[in-house]
Enzyme design. Structure first.
Site, PDB file in Angstrom:
ATOM      1  N   PRO A  43       3.475  47.361  47.759  1.00 36.36           N
ATOM      2  CA  PRO A  43       3.959  46.422  48.765  1.00 36.36           C
ATOM      3  C   PRO A  43       5.432  46.663  49.085  1.00 36.36           C
ATOM      4  O   PRO A  43       5.860  46.530  50.218  1.00 36.36           O
ATOM      5  CB  PRO A  43       3.773  45.052  48.112  1.00 36.36           C
ATOM      6  CG  PRO A  43       2.871  45.276  46.935  1.00 36.36           C
ATOM      7  CD  PRO A  43       2.983  46.698  46.537  1.00 36.36           C
ATOM      8  N   LYS A  44       6.237  47.000  48.055  1.00 37.52           N
ATOM      9  CA  LYS A  44       7.630  47.372  48.359  1.00 37.52           C
ATOM     10  C   LYS A  44       8.080  48.518  47.460  1.00 37.52           C
ATOM     11  O   LYS A  44       7.477  48.751  46.407  1.00 37.52           O
ATOM     12  CB  LYS A  44       8.572  46.162  48.249  1.00 37.52           C
ATOM     13  CG  LYS A  44       8.521  45.389  46.956  1.00 37.52           C
ATOM     14  CD  LYS A  44       9.439  44.184  47.140  1.00 37.52           C
ATOM     15  CE  LYS A  44       9.741  43.412  45.958  1.00 37.52           C
ATOM     16  NZ  LYS A  44       9.549  43.089  44.802  1.00 37.52           N
ATOM     17  N   PRO A 234      40.834  70.365  27.407  1.00 32.24           N
ATOM     18  CA  PRO A 234      41.985  69.887  26.644  1.00 32.24           C
ATOM     19  C   PRO A 234      41.701  69.638  25.164  1.00 32.24           C
ATOM     20  O   PRO A 234      42.618  69.342  24.409  1.00 32.24           O
ATOM     21  CB  PRO A 234      42.336  68.579  27.351  1.00 32.24           C
ATOM     22  CG  PRO A 234      41.078  68.133  27.987  1.00 32.24           C
ATOM     23  CD  PRO A 234      40.328  69.366  28.362  1.00 32.24           C
ATOM     24  N   ASP A 257      42.456  80.902  21.227  1.00 40.44           N
ATOM     25  CA  ASP A 257      43.876  80.548  21.138  1.00 40.44           C
ATOM     26  C   ASP A 257      44.122  79.418  20.156  1.00 40.44           C
ATOM     27  O   ASP A 257      43.213  78.723  19.757  1.00 40.44           O
ATOM     28  CB  ASP A 257      44.328  80.039  22.518  1.00 40.44           C
ATOM     29  CG  ASP A 257      44.646  81.180  23.453  1.00 40.44           C
ATOM     30  OD1 ASP A 257      44.801  82.306  22.954  1.00 40.44           O
ATOM     31  OD2 ASP A 257      44.737  80.933  24.660  1.00 40.44           O
ATOM     32  N   LYS A 279      49.250  81.925  19.525  1.00 41.93           N
ATOM     33  CA  LYS A 279      50.694  82.198  19.563  1.00 41.93           C
ATOM     34  C   LYS A 279      51.380  80.909  19.145  1.00 41.93           C
ATOM     35  O   LYS A 279      51.283  79.903  19.851  1.00 41.93           O
ATOM     36  CB  LYS A 279      51.133  82.562  20.972  1.00 41.93           C
ATOM     37  CG  LYS A 279      50.445  83.785  21.511  1.00 41.93           C
ATOM     38  CD  LYS A 279      50.966  84.119  22.902  1.00 41.93           C
ATOM     39  CE  LYS A 279      50.197  85.286  23.488  1.00 41.93           C
ATOM     40  NZ  LYS A 279      49.257  84.922  24.526  1.00 41.93           N
ATOM     41  N   GLY A 311      42.290  74.374  28.035  1.00 41.14           N
ATOM     42  CA  GLY A 311      42.367  73.884  29.409  1.00 41.14           C
ATOM     43  C   GLY A 311      41.592  74.771  30.358  1.00 41.14           C
ATOM     44  O   GLY A 311      40.454  75.150  30.103  1.00 41.14           O
ATOM     45  N   ILE A 315      45.357  78.716  34.272  1.00 34.38           N
ATOM     46  CA  ILE A 315      46.628  77.992  34.384  1.00 34.38           C
ATOM     47  C   ILE A 315      47.464  78.249  33.136  1.00 34.38           C
ATOM     48  O   ILE A 315      47.062  77.888  32.020  1.00 34.38           O
ATOM     49  CB  ILE A 315      46.384  76.481  34.592  1.00 34.38           C
ATOM     50  CG1 ILE A 315      45.674  76.278  35.936  1.00 34.38           C
ATOM     51  CG2 ILE A 315      47.687  75.694  34.526  1.00 34.38           C
ATOM     52  CD1 ILE A 315      45.408  74.861  36.313  1.00 34.38           C
ATOM     53  N   THR A 340      41.897  71.352  33.104  1.00 35.18           N
ATOM     54  CA  THR A 340      43.267  71.629  32.677  1.00 35.18           C
ATOM     55  C   THR A 340      43.896  70.387  32.059  1.00 35.18           C
ATOM     56  O   THR A 340      43.520  69.255  32.386  1.00 35.18           O
ATOM     57  CB  THR A 340      44.091  72.161  33.865  1.00 35.18           C
ATOM     58  OG1 THR A 340      45.327  72.635  33.359  1.00 35.18           O
ATOM     59  CG2 THR A 340      44.335  71.098  34.932  1.00 35.18           C
ATOM     60  N   MET A 392      54.164  72.904  28.513  1.00 34.53           N
ATOM     61  CA  MET A 392      55.145  73.506  27.593  1.00 34.53           C
ATOM     62  C   MET A 392      56.535  72.945  27.873  1.00 34.53           C
ATOM     63  O   MET A 392      57.523  73.690  27.907  1.00 34.53           O
ATOM     64  CB  MET A 392      55.133  75.042  27.737  1.00 34.53           C
ATOM     65  CG  MET A 392      53.808  75.645  27.319  1.00 34.53           C
ATOM     66  SD  MET A 392      53.672  77.382  27.696  1.00 34.53           S
ATOM     67  CE  MET A 392      53.117  77.350  29.393  1.00 34.53           C
TER      68      MET A 392
HETATM   69  N1  SAH Z   1      45.541  76.719  30.178  1.00 34.12           N
HETATM   70  C1  SAH Z   1      46.025  75.468  29.630  1.00 34.12           C
HETATM   71  C2  SAH Z   1      47.531  75.488  29.482  1.00 34.12           C
HETATM   72  C3  SAH Z   1      48.010  76.449  28.417  1.00 34.12           C
HETATM   73  S1  SAH Z   1      49.724  76.395  28.214  1.00 34.12           S
HETATM   74  C4  SAH Z   1      45.545  74.313  30.513  1.00 34.12           C
HETATM   75  O1  SAH Z   1      45.012  74.535  31.593  1.00 34.12           O
HETATM   76  O2  SAH Z   1      45.709  73.173  30.079  1.00 34.12           O
HETATM   77  C5  SAH Z   1      49.884  75.362  26.807  1.00 34.12           C
HETATM   78  C6  SAH Z   1      50.353  73.993  27.197  1.00 34.12           C
HETATM   79  O3  SAH Z   1      49.265  73.243  27.719  1.00 34.12           O
HETATM   80  C7  SAH Z   1      50.853  73.143  26.047  1.00 34.12           C
HETATM   81  O4  SAH Z   1      52.195  73.465  25.714  1.00 34.12           O
HETATM   82  C8  SAH Z   1      50.766  71.779  26.649  1.00 34.12           C
HETATM   83  O5  SAH Z   1      51.800  71.547  27.550  1.00 34.12           O
HETATM   84  C9  SAH Z   1      49.482  71.882  27.442  1.00 34.12           C
HETATM   85  N2  SAH Z   1      48.319  71.377  26.694  1.00 34.12           N
HETATM   86  C10 SAH Z   1      47.269  72.062  26.225  1.00 34.12           C
HETATM   87  N3  SAH Z   1      46.375  71.225  25.656  1.00 34.12           N
HETATM   88  C11 SAH Z   1      46.878  69.988  25.772  1.00 34.12           C
HETATM   89  C12 SAH Z   1      46.432  68.699  25.404  1.00 34.12           C
HETATM   90  N4  SAH Z   1      45.273  68.509  24.808  1.00 34.12           N
HETATM   91  N5  SAH Z   1      47.223  67.634  25.699  1.00 34.12           N
HETATM   92  C13 SAH Z   1      48.398  67.807  26.332  1.00 34.12           C
HETATM   93  N6  SAH Z   1      48.873  69.005  26.707  1.00 34.12           N
HETATM   94  C14 SAH Z   1      48.122  70.074  26.442  1.00 34.12           C
END
Ligand code: SAH
Length: 472
Positions: A43-44, A234, A257, A279, A311, A315, A340, A392
Site C-alpha cells: 500500500p505504501k 594521521p 616512517d 628520520k 598523513g 604532502i 593529511t 613541522m
Molecule cells: N605527509 C604528512 C606530513 C609529514 S611531515 C601529512 O600529510 O600529514 C611531518 C609533520 O606532519 C609533523 O612534524 C607534524 O607537523 C605533522 N603530523 C604528522 N602526523 C601528525 C599528527 N598525528 N598530528 C599532528 N601533526 C602531525
C-alpha cells in the site's frame, strides 16, 4: 549442509516483493543490482523504494497482494511489517511450489539469502544457515577489505584471455595447471590486485614457459614488483583508506616512517618484511638516497613494496624524490592518498579550513626546509584573512611568530595547536600569536603537531577537558 548455495540466472525473471518498508528496502538494495524484473506490492513504500520506482528500476502495485500477483513469478520475498501476513504468504507459496524468503522468519523460508561480497561477475556468498548473522557480517567485512574493487574487471579480462590461452595450450590438464600457476604465490590477494597489463604480461610469460616445458611444471612468479606510496593518515587506523588497508594486507615489504602509528602497522600483513626508515628530528636518520635504493632493490626482486608515509604521501613526504628514483629505475608505482594531518587537526578543533566570506584559501606550510627555518610569503600570511596550517612548525614557532609580527599580523591572532591529531594522546592547545612559543613550552608539545594559524577552537565543540592543554 541443509542449504545449498546456488547462483540463479535472473535475466528476464520476475521477482515479487511484498512489502514497502525497511525489510523490503533491505532486500531490494541487492535485488536492484540483478537483471530480474522487480515487482513490489505494498500500500505504501519508503522514500528510497519510491526513488527506485521513479528511476524505473521497480514496478509498484499500490495495494495489498492478490493471487494474480504470483503468476509467472520465480521467487517471492515476503517483507511486510506484519509477521502473520508474512507467514500466510509463505504458506501460499509453499502450496504453489514457489520459492519464498521471509524477512527475519527463517522457519518460514524455503530459501535464505546469504551475505554477499559483490565484485560482479565475481560474487561470494556467505551463509551460516541462520546460525550467526553477526559472524557472516564479520566474514563479509573481512573479505570486503581484502578483495580489490577491480576484481570484477580482472575476471572479465581473464574471460577474454582464456581464448588466447586455449589456442596456445590445447590440452585441458595443461590449461588447468596453467591457470593454477597464474594465481599461485603465497598471497592470493596480491595476485588479484594485478593490473590488466601486469596480468597479461604474466600470462604471456607463463604460456612461453608452459610451451617450453612441454607440459612439465613451470616456474612461479614472473610478475614484476612494484611500489605503492601509501598514506597512513594521521595515526588513527580508522582514518586509513580502504585502499591503504588492502595494500597493507598484501604487501611483501613495508618501508615505513617514524610517524606511522603502531595501530596502522598492526593491520599489515604479519609475514611481510618491515623496514624502518624513520628520520628523528635533529637525530639519526636514514638518508633519502638509501630509502630510494631500498624501494628500487626490493621491487626489482619482484616484491610488492608498500612505502608507508604518515598523513598523505604527497604532502611534505619527499615523495617526489622517491618517484624520481622509481621512474629512473623503470619500476612501476602507484600512489594511494591519505588523510593529511592538517585535515585531521582541523577536524579535531571543529573548524572549517575554508570559510565562505572569510578565507578563500589556506596555505599548507612547512616550518623547516633543507636550509633550516623555512621562509614564506610573510606579507600575505600576515593579512587578517590569511589562514595557514604549519607542519613541522613547533621548533620554528618563535621564528614564525617573529616573521608574522614583523609583517603586521595582529598580536592576538588565534592559533590552535593540535599534537598527535586523531591519536589517543591527542592534545589541543588554544593560543595567540604573541604567546605561541611560551604556550607550546608550557603545554609540553613535543610530539608531531600542526599549528593552525588564524583558527580558534569551535565554541560549541564538546571537547573532553583532558584533550585541551589549557593555556591562555
Ligand atoms: N605527509 C604528512 C606530513 C609529514 S611531515 C601529512 O600529510 O600529514 C611531518 C609533520 O606532519 C609533523 O612534524 C607534524 O607537523 C605533522 N603530523 C604528522 N602526523 C601528525 C599528527 N598525528 N598530528 C599532528 N601533526 C602531525
Amino acid at each position: 549442509m541443509r542449504y545449498l548455495p546456488i547462483h540463479v540466472d535472473l535475466k528476464g525473471v520476475t521477482l515479487l516483493i511484498i512489502g514497502g518498508g525497511a525489510a523490503a528496502e533491505a532486500k531490494l538494495r541487492t535485488l536492484i543490482k540483478t537483471d530480474a524484473n522487480l515487482i513490489v506490492v505494498a500500500p505504501k513504500v519508503s522514500t528510497e523504494i519510491q526513488k527506485w520506482i521513479e528511476e524505473g528500476v521497480i514496478v509498484w502495485h499500490q495495494r495489498a497482494p492478490i493471487t494474480e500477483d504470483y503468476i509467472a513469478v520465480k521467487l517471492v520475498y515476503a517483507a511486510t511489517d506484519n509477521q502473520s501476513i508474512n507467514t500466510d504468504i509463505a504458506k501460499y507459496c509453499d502450496e504453489h511450489d514457489i520459492l519464498v524468503n521471509v524477512a527475519d522468519q527463517k522457519d518460514d523460508c524455503s530459501f535464505i539469502t546469504p551475505a554477499l561480497v559483490d565484485r560482479s561477475p565475481v560474487t561470494i556468498s556467505i551463509g551460516t544457515e541462520g546460525t550467526s548473522p553477526g559472524l557472516a557480517r564479520a566474514l563479509k567485512s573481512d573479505l570486503e577489505t581484502r578483495l580489490p574493487s577491480s576484481l570484477g574487471t580482472l575476471a572479465e579480462f581473464v574471460a577474454t584471455a582464456r581464448k588466447r590461452v586455449a589456442k596456445r595450450i590445447p590440452d585441458l590438464a595443461g590449461r588447468q595447471r596453467f591457470w593454477a600457476q597464474v594465481f599461485s604465490g603465497n598471497d592470493l590477494t596480491a595476485q588479484l590486485k594485478l593490473s590488466k597489463e601486469a596480468l597479461s604480461l604474466k600470462i604471456d610469460s607463463l604460456i612461453g614457459q608452459e610451451n617450453e616445458s612441454g607440459g612439465g611444471p613451470v616456474k612461479a612468479d614472473v610478475s614484476g614488483g612494484m611500489v605503492s606510496l601509501v598514506g597512513s593518515g594521521p595515526g588513527n587506523p580508522d582514518l586509513l583508506t580502504f585502499q591503504a588497508r588492502q595494500k597493507l594486507h598484501s604487501a611483501d615489504v613495508i618501508v615505513y616512517d617514524r610517524l606511522v602509528s603502531q595501530g596502522v602497522l598492526d593491520l599489515a600483513r604479519r609475514e611481510a618484511e618491515y623496514i624502518y626508515v624513520g628520520k628523528i628530528p635533529n637525530g639519526k636518520s636514514t638518508p633519502q638516497s638509501e630509502i630510494n635504493d631500498i624501494l628500487v632493490e626490493k621491487a626489482k626482486q619482484g616484491l610488492s613494496v608498500v612505502r608507508l608515509k604518515s598523513g598523505d604521501p604527497l604532502i611534505f613526504g619527499r615523495a617526489d624524490e622517491e618517484i624520481e628514483a622509481l621512474e629512473a629505475a623503470s619500476i612501476s608505482f602507484e600512489i594511494c592518498p591519505g588523510i593529511t594531518s592538517a585535515a585531521a587537526a582541523a577536524a579535531s578543533i571543529g573548524a572549517s579550513l575554508t570559510a565562505r566570506g572569510h578565507n578563500k584559501s589556506v596555505s599548507f606550510l612547512t616550518g623547516h626546509d633543507a636550509k633550516g627555518f623555512a621562509e614564506h610569503d610573510w606579507t600575505s600570511l600576515a593579512q587578517p584573512h590569511a589562514r595557514a596550517a604549519v607542519y613541522m612548525g613547533v621548533g620554528a614557532a618563535r621564528f614564525i611568530q617573529g616573521r608574522l609580527l614583523l609583517h603586521g599580523a595582529t598580536r592576538n591572532l588565534p592559533i590552535a595547536i593540535v599534537e598527535n591529531a586523531s591519536r589517543p594522546n591527542e592534545k589541543i592547545v588554544s593560543s595567540k600569536l604573541d604567546a605561541l612559543p611560551d604556550d607550546l613550552t608550557r603545554a609540553g608539545i613535543n610530539g608531531p603537531a600542526i599549528l593552525l594559524i588564524g583558527y580558534s577552537l569551535k565554541q560549541a565543540l564538546s571537547l573532553p577537558t583532558h584533550k585541551i592543554g589549557a593555556v591562555s
